[in-house]
Design a protein around this motif. Sequence first.
Motif, mmCIF file in Angstrom:
data_model
loop_
_atom_site.group_PDB
_atom_site.id
_atom_site.type_symbol
_atom_site.label_atom_id
_atom_site.label_comp_id
_atom_site.label_asym_id
_atom_site.label_seq_id
_atom_site.Cartn_x
_atom_site.Cartn_y
_atom_site.Cartn_z
ATOM 1 N N THR A 537 -4.651 2.529 3.229
ATOM 2 C CA THR A 537 -5.901 1.153 3.133
ATOM 3 C C THR A 537 -6.528 0.453 4.537
ATOM 4 O O THR A 537 -6.715 0.065 5.096
ATOM 5 C CB THR A 537 -5.416 0.216 2.217
ATOM 6 O OG1 THR A 537 -4.827 1.263 0.795
ATOM 7 C CG2 THR A 537 -6.741 -0.523 0.957
ATOM 8 N N TYR A 538 -5.332 0.268 5.384
ATOM 9 C CA TYR A 538 -5.614 -1.034 6.223
ATOM 10 C C TYR A 538 -6.600 -0.118 6.960
ATOM 11 O O TYR A 538 -7.108 -0.656 7.850
ATOM 12 C CB TYR A 538 -3.898 -1.102 6.900
ATOM 13 C CG TYR A 538 -2.836 -0.462 6.967
ATOM 14 C CD1 TYR A 538 -3.739 0.428 8.615
ATOM 15 C CD2 TYR A 538 -1.627 0.124 6.290
ATOM 16 C CE1 TYR A 538 -2.273 1.632 9.236
ATOM 17 C CE2 TYR A 538 -1.533 1.150 6.572
ATOM 18 C CZ TYR A 538 -1.426 1.537 8.303
ATOM 19 O OH TYR A 538 -0.714 2.790 8.655
ATOM 20 N N GLU A 541 -10.173 -0.228 4.654
ATOM 21 C CA GLU A 541 -10.505 -1.228 5.427
ATOM 22 C C GLU A 541 -11.652 -1.601 6.817
ATOM 23 O O GLU A 541 -13.163 -1.973 5.772
ATOM 24 C CB GLU A 541 -9.939 -2.968 4.832
ATOM 25 C CG GLU A 541 -9.987 -2.506 3.489
ATOM 26 C CD GLU A 541 -10.874 -2.881 1.375
ATOM 27 O OE1 GLU A 541 -11.957 -3.410 2.865
ATOM 28 O OE2 GLU A 541 -10.925 -2.573 0.851
ATOM 29 N N TYR A 576 -12.634 4.410 -1.568
ATOM 30 C CA TYR A 576 -11.652 4.539 -0.341
ATOM 31 C C TYR A 576 -12.337 6.320 -0.298
ATOM 32 O O TYR A 576 -12.193 6.725 0.815
ATOM 33 C CB TYR A 576 -10.544 4.762 -0.883
ATOM 34 C CG TYR A 576 -10.541 2.992 -0.461
ATOM 35 C CD1 TYR A 576 -10.798 1.691 -0.055
ATOM 36 C CD2 TYR A 576 -9.408 2.574 -1.409
ATOM 37 C CE1 TYR A 576 -10.491 0.648 0.821
ATOM 38 C CE2 TYR A 576 -8.665 1.297 -1.377
ATOM 39 C CZ TYR A 576 -9.800 -0.023 -0.273
ATOM 40 O OH TYR A 576 -9.579 -1.001 -0.217
#
Length: 599
Positions: A537-538, A541, A576
Motif C-alpha cells: 500500500t505504501y 498510494e 488498488y
Amino acid sequence: MKFKKAFPLNLLLIFSSLQILAQEIMPPLLPWDGKSKELLVEKSNKWITPFELSDGLESPTYKETMAWIDKLAKNSDYLEINSIGLSEQGRPIQMVIASKDQDFTSEELSTSKKPLILFQAGIHAGEIDGKDAGMMLLRDISQGDKLDLLEYANLLFIPILNTDGHERRSEYGRVNQRGPKEMGWRTNALNLNLNRDYTKLETAGISAMARVINSYDPDLYIDIHVTDGADYQYDITYGYVATGGYSPQISSWLSTYFQPEVDQALKDQGHIPGPLLFAANNEDFTEGNIAFSFSPRFSHTYGDIRHLPSILIENHSLKPFEQRVLGTYIFLEQAIKSVGTHFSELQSAVKADKNQEKEAVIVKYQFRDTPADSMEFLGIASKKVTSKITGNEYVDWEGKAITQLVPSILMDKPAASVPVPKAYWIPVEWSEIIDKLKTHGFEMDILKEAKEVNMEFSTISEYKLSNQPYEGRFRFQSFELEKENSKVMLNPGSVRVKTDQPLGELLVILMEPESVDSFFQWGYFHSILSQTEYMETYIMEPMIAKMLYEDADLKTRFEAKKKTEANFAKSPRAIYQWFYAQTPYYDQNWKVIPVGREW
C-alpha cells in the motif's frame, strides 16, 4: 494394496442374508425363454466357458478368464493375444485379435480390405456381460461352426478393460443388478471412472484405448455396459449419437443399415432391443425418455467426434445375467455381419464426415423447446407407494408388461459454438497437455528453436470453482473470459497443432475453454489462477497519485468506473488492484490460459 476389515461372525451372517434378500426383493421378472439359449453348449464340451459351466450365474476372475482365453488362442491359428498396457496395479490389459487371414499386426489390420471391429467389456467392471459373451463368440468362431464370421470382418476384443476394478470382486457389488454372483467394481484402483476419461486421459485403461484406436484404426467401436434405474421390458438397449453430433453421415449409416438388422436379429432370438433409456423424472417413464447429448468424455461420443462409428450397449440390470450375455452375443454376431455387408457405404459415410468444413464447432447442446415426438414404450406397470419409513413416495414395479406412449425428449439443440482457428500453440512447459495430445493421435509441429509468435489468448476475468471434486478434479462452476492478441516467445519443444486434420473437431473441444471437456474446464491450468507478485500500500498510494497526475485519460476512466460500479468504488482493495493492473509491474501472465490461437 488391499484394505481389509475384520468383521464379527454375526455381522458376516447379516451381510450374507442381506445379499440373498437383495436378490429376492428385486422387482418381479417377466418370463423369458429365448431361442438364443441354443447357443449354450453341453457341460461335456471341451471349450465350455466358466459362465456356461455355472449355468449362467457366474463370471470368471481375471486369472481364470485370461487362462481360458490363452488356451483358446494357442489352439487356433486365427487368434492372437496382445497386451495393450498395464493397469494402475500392474495387471496386463489384454486384447484378443481374430483374423482368418492371420493379420495380427496393426499395420496389417489397419490396411486390410476387411472392416475391423473393436469391442470391449468391463470398462465398468461390474458390468461384465461383454466378456462372457465375447468368450463364447470367440469359442464358436475358432472351435465351432462360425469361422465364416471372419469373412465379414477382423476383430479386436478386450475382455476386461478395467482389470483392477474387475478384481475388486464381491457379492455386494451392484445391489440392483441380477448377476453374476460376484461382480467387479465400477471404478479403477484410483477410484476414477474410465468412461469419463476419454478426453482427459488420466487412466491407464483409456490411454491404452486411445493408442489402440490410433494404431489399429477400427471401423466400428462397441463399448458394452449394464445400465440400471427404472424397469422396462427391453433387455438389450443401445445407442449412438443419432442427432446433435459431429458425424451425421455415420449416424445415418447406423440408423439406415446397422440398427434395423441388429434389432431384427435380437428379436428373432427372443430378445427385446431398445434405445438408450433415461427416465425424465428419474423414476418412471410417464414424463418421457431423455436422449442426452453426452460430451466426448464418454466412449461413444468420443468416437463420434473422431468420426469413428461407435455404439454404447446398456443391457438392463434387472434382467438375468444369462439373458443379458446371450443378447450381447447375438448383438455382436449381427454387428459383424452388418458391418461386413455394408462396409463400402460405411467407408463413404466416414470419409464424408472427415471432410466436413470446420468453420465452427458446437461445444454445448441443450434440450429442444418441445419434445421431438412420442415413442411407443414397452414398459412395466408400476404404482406409487408411500414409504412407512420415510413418508416419501417411491415407485413399486409390478412385473406386468404394458405399452405406453411417452414423450421423446431430445438434447440436440446447439447452445454454444466457437470459431475454429488455423492452429493452436502450446508452450513446452505445458508438457502434460502436449503428451495428452500425442496420445490422442494429433499431428503436430515441434519447435526446434525459439520463436516469437503473435497469438490470441483467453484471460479469465471472473471465475468460481466447484465445491466438490468430480473425477478427482475441481471443475469450473462459472467463468468469464476476455480475449486479446499478444506476442509470445516460445521455447524449443513448444508445439503447433493445426485444426485442418482428421481430429480437428476434437482438438477444438480440448483446447477451447467454453467446451465442457476442455483441458481448461478439467482443471489442468489451475496454477495460472495464483497471483505470485504484489504491491504494498505504501507504494501504491504515491504511485496512484503520480499516475492520476500524469495521465488524464486514466483519471477519466477511473472516475467513470467509480460512478458505474458501486462495489468497486467502495472497495479499496479493488481500487488498488485496478491501478496495479495499469502498471508494468503487474503479472501479464496471471489468469491467461496458456493456449494460443493462430488465425
